[in-house]
Design a protein around this motif. Sequence first.
Motif, PDB file in Angstrom:
ATOM      1  N   VAL A  91     -10.678  -1.816  24.102  1.00 44.00           N
ATOM      2  CA  VAL A  91     -11.965  -2.309  24.595  1.00 44.00           C
ATOM      3  C   VAL A  91     -11.830  -2.763  26.049  1.00 44.00           C
ATOM      4  O   VAL A  91     -12.704  -2.479  26.895  1.00 44.00           O
ATOM      5  CB  VAL A  91     -12.479  -3.447  23.706  1.00 44.00           C
ATOM      6  N   ALA A  92     -10.743  -3.464  26.354  1.00 41.50           N
ATOM      7  CA  ALA A  92     -10.540  -3.926  27.733  1.00 41.50           C
ATOM      8  C   ALA A  92     -10.442  -2.750  28.698  1.00 41.50           C
ATOM      9  O   ALA A  92     -11.033  -2.764  29.787  1.00 41.50           O
ATOM     10  CB  ALA A  92      -9.280  -4.788  27.811  1.00 41.50           C
ATOM     11  N   ALA A  93      -9.706  -1.712  28.303  1.00 41.20           N
ATOM     12  CA  ALA A  93      -9.590  -0.537  29.162  1.00 41.20           C
ATOM     13  C   ALA A  93     -10.935   0.151  29.330  1.00 41.20           C
ATOM     14  O   ALA A  93     -11.282   0.611  30.425  1.00 41.20           O
ATOM     15  CB  ALA A  93      -8.563   0.437  28.582  1.00 41.20           C
ATOM     16  N   GLY A  94     -11.720   0.218  28.244  1.00 39.82           N
ATOM     17  CA  GLY A  94     -13.045   0.823  28.344  1.00 39.82           C
ATOM     18  C   GLY A  94     -13.935   0.075  29.319  1.00 39.82           C
ATOM     19  O   GLY A  94     -14.674   0.687  30.106  1.00 39.82           O
TER      20      GLY A  94
ATOM     21  N   ASP B 240     -21.519  10.023  21.965  1.00 37.42           N
ATOM     22  CA  ASP B 240     -20.467   9.063  21.641  1.00 37.42           C
ATOM     23  C   ASP B 240     -19.308   9.210  22.604  1.00 37.42           C
ATOM     24  O   ASP B 240     -19.101  10.264  23.219  1.00 37.42           O
ATOM     25  CB  ASP B 240     -19.944   9.275  20.218  1.00 37.42           C
ATOM     26  N   ILE B 241     -18.531   8.150  22.684  1.00 39.46           N
ATOM     27  CA  ILE B 241     -17.255   8.197  23.385  1.00 39.46           C
ATOM     28  C   ILE B 241     -16.192   7.687  22.427  1.00 39.46           C
ATOM     29  O   ILE B 241     -16.430   6.742  21.674  1.00 39.46           O
ATOM     30  CB  ILE B 241     -17.285   7.369  24.689  1.00 39.46           C
ATOM     31  N   ARG B 242     -15.050   8.357  22.410  1.00 41.11           N
ATOM     32  CA  ARG B 242     -13.929   7.882  21.602  1.00 41.11           C
ATOM     33  C   ARG B 242     -12.784   7.513  22.526  1.00 41.11           C
ATOM     34  O   ARG B 242     -12.460   8.238  23.469  1.00 41.11           O
ATOM     35  CB  ARG B 242     -13.459   8.938  20.603  1.00 41.11           C
ATOM     36  N   MET B 243     -12.161   6.373  22.217  1.00 40.82           N
ATOM     37  CA  MET B 243     -10.992   5.911  22.954  1.00 40.82           C
ATOM     38  C   MET B 243      -9.921   5.554  21.944  1.00 40.82           C
ATOM     39  O   MET B 243     -10.209   4.985  20.894  1.00 40.82           O
ATOM     40  CB  MET B 243     -11.344   4.710  23.831  1.00 40.82           C
ATOM     41  N   SER B 244      -8.685   5.911  22.269  1.00 44.13           N
ATOM     42  CA  SER B 244      -7.598   5.608  21.349  1.00 44.13           C
ATOM     43  C   SER B 244      -6.363   5.200  22.133  1.00 44.13           C
ATOM     44  O   SER B 244      -6.232   5.493  23.333  1.00 44.13           O
ATOM     45  CB  SER B 244      -7.280   6.810  20.456  1.00 44.13           C
ATOM     46  N   ALA B 245      -5.446   4.529  21.434  1.00 42.93           N
ATOM     47  CA  ALA B 245      -4.217   4.069  22.081  1.00 42.93           C
ATOM     48  C   ALA B 245      -3.211   3.649  21.026  1.00 42.93           C
ATOM     49  O   ALA B 245      -3.534   3.536  19.844  1.00 42.93           O
ATOM     50  CB  ALA B 245      -4.512   2.902  23.020  1.00 42.93           C
TER      51      ALA B 245
ATOM     52  N   ALA C 119     -17.780   4.775  19.868  1.00 40.50           N
ATOM     53  CA  ALA C 119     -18.995   3.992  20.098  1.00 40.50           C
ATOM     54  C   ALA C 119     -20.040   4.848  20.816  1.00 40.50           C
ATOM     55  O   ALA C 119     -19.724   5.874  21.430  1.00 40.50           O
ATOM     56  CB  ALA C 119     -18.689   2.741  20.918  1.00 40.50           C
ATOM     57  N   THR C 120     -21.287   4.404  20.747  1.00 39.85           N
ATOM     58  CA  THR C 120     -22.400   5.107  21.385  1.00 39.85           C
ATOM     59  C   THR C 120     -22.389   4.864  22.892  1.00 39.85           C
ATOM     60  O   THR C 120     -22.096   3.756  23.354  1.00 39.85           O
ATOM     61  CB  THR C 120     -23.728   4.624  20.789  1.00 39.85           C
TER      62      THR C 120
ATOM     63  N   PHE D 137     -14.957   2.125  32.586  1.00 42.51           N
ATOM     64  CA  PHE D 137     -16.349   2.560  32.532  1.00 42.51           C
ATOM     65  C   PHE D 137     -17.267   1.379  32.236  1.00 42.51           C
ATOM     66  O   PHE D 137     -17.929   1.324  31.197  1.00 42.51           O
ATOM     67  CB  PHE D 137     -16.511   3.648  31.459  1.00 42.51           C
ATOM     68  N   PRO D 138     -17.320   0.405  33.134  1.00 37.84           N
ATOM     69  CA  PRO D 138     -18.121  -0.790  32.867  1.00 37.84           C
ATOM     70  C   PRO D 138     -19.597  -0.451  32.673  1.00 37.84           C
ATOM     71  O   PRO D 138     -20.185   0.320  33.435  1.00 37.84           O
ATOM     72  CB  PRO D 138     -17.902  -1.638  34.123  1.00 37.84           C
ATOM     73  N   GLY D 139     -20.172  -1.000  31.609  1.00 37.47           N
ATOM     74  CA  GLY D 139     -21.589  -0.787  31.326  1.00 37.47           C
ATOM     75  C   GLY D 139     -21.917   0.518  30.648  1.00 37.47           C
ATOM     76  O   GLY D 139     -23.083   0.785  30.344  1.00 37.47           O
ATOM     77  N   ALA D 140     -20.896   1.333  30.363  1.00 36.99           N
ATOM     78  CA  ALA D 140     -21.166   2.659  29.808  1.00 36.99           C
ATOM     79  C   ALA D 140     -21.272   2.667  28.292  1.00 36.99           C
ATOM     80  O   ALA D 140     -21.921   3.544  27.721  1.00 36.99           O
ATOM     81  CB  ALA D 140     -20.060   3.623  30.232  1.00 36.99           C
ATOM     82  N   ILE D 141     -20.631   1.697  27.631  1.00 38.14           N
ATOM     83  CA  ILE D 141     -20.416   1.793  26.185  1.00 38.14           C
ATOM     84  C   ILE D 141     -21.138   0.664  25.461  1.00 38.14           C
ATOM     85  O   ILE D 141     -21.053  -0.505  25.870  1.00 38.14           O
ATOM     86  CB  ILE D 141     -18.908   1.748  25.875  1.00 38.14           C
ATOM     87  N   ASP D 142     -21.817   1.014  24.390  1.00 35.13           N
ATOM     88  CA  ASP D 142     -22.466   0.012  23.543  1.00 35.13           C
ATOM     89  C   ASP D 142     -21.471  -0.411  22.467  1.00 35.13           C
ATOM     90  O   ASP D 142     -21.354   0.215  21.415  1.00 35.13           O
ATOM     91  CB  ASP D 142     -23.720   0.611  22.907  1.00 35.13           C
ATOM     92  N   TRP D 143     -20.750  -1.478  22.735  1.00 35.60           N
ATOM     93  CA  TRP D 143     -19.698  -1.911  21.819  1.00 35.60           C
ATOM     94  C   TRP D 143     -20.250  -2.427  20.498  1.00 35.60           C
ATOM     95  O   TRP D 143     -19.505  -2.495  19.500  1.00 35.60           O
ATOM     96  CB  TRP D 143     -18.825  -2.971  22.479  1.00 35.60           C
TER      97      TRP D 143
END
Length: 420
Positions: A333-336, A308-313, A280-281, A340-346
């Motif tokens: 998404v919950a971990a993101g 961008d930021i990528r998260m995987s699990a 996500a951006t 990093f609250p407020g950092a990611i444009d989901w």
Amino acid sequence: MRIAVIGAGVVGVATAHALAERGHNVHVYDRRTEVAIDTSASTAGLIAPGHSYAWASPSAPAMLVKSLLGESTSIRVRPRADADLIRWGLRFLRECTPSRSRTNTLAKLRLAQYSQHLMDELTARIGLRYWQTHTGVLYLYRDAGDLRAAERNSRLLREHGRDQRVLDPQEVVALEPALGHSRFRFAGAIHDTSDGTGDPHRFAVGLAEACRTLGVSFHLGVSITGLETDGSSISRIIGTDGPIHADAFVLAAGPASPLLTRTIGHRIPVYPAKGYSVTATVKDPDRAPATGGIDERTLVAWSRFGGDIRMSATAEFVGYDRGSAPADYAGIVAAGNELFPGAIDWDTARYRTGLRPMTPDGPPLIGLGRHDNLYYNTGHGHVGWTMACGSARILADLVDERGPDIDPSPYSPIGRNRHR
């Protein structure tokens, strides 16, 4: 020598480049129409020798039992009638002793460290750009007891060349200010100072261009449906455009590798583990991480690729099922939002699954198997991208009958009795 490489993921592309630099006539085949667009485009992007632990460990059986009982775990197994999974699982359980776990971890570590060195050298030499960082990776712990246990476990890696330091919460935030906004308290982290991050898809695309300048031919959109043998050798492979002949063949098809070896009556212990990723951006750069890491409670990993930021699990053993539902990404998404609250444009999120080719013990298969012209470079699974360049160099050395820089026997399909 004319060599056909099956698979254009990051391992296949790295293999093609290593062989082409030796002067071989290399042809790469992949069913996808783009290079490294499958699993290589859905990993977290950590370059992490510092996380080379074998998954088959004394603690793994308890996690598998919890998963089978329906509890939420980062490694999930759905009960199903799957003979391949049962065979793979029994071999996995046999590797869960302390001595086997240590041996397998060190085999992964040696290859990962060797590969990281080669990746850095190759990157500098041909000018690759793939959002690489060299600030280390944070392995974040929420519980003080878990952090102490991790520090004890890290002794093995530190004894074999990793610079790993335990950071308290204040030191973690000093290194990664974005974690100062975290919604949960963490006990600290282990910081491997030599680990890094980068975009494996972008790396592979750039390396493929370098391959083309060396004369490598990419045949994309061509599915390989089977192998044919005359007994001691592979005589040809069968593609959707017809038979393909070569002097030697390299199987770098990731999770599809065991499907292809079955066509010559051969089983290899590689099984797919499905992972989930979200890219996500970045909405607020000050709240987004610059350093890659893993939340060791949820095993959600993250990397920053420019804007961008990528998260995987998750590693889910469900065969070749690539399907997904929104609930499968909820933990990421919950971990993101916690980290990093407020950092990611989901709203910009792109969701993907990828099948990681896992061996029961952890190290990949590299080298000749039963046939004198079929080379394996597959089964990389966990930290697979990290091991790609080193695996490719070892493979090229074996093809040219040179002695590799590191002992290849821990990865040998024959020496490890991997074939049935």
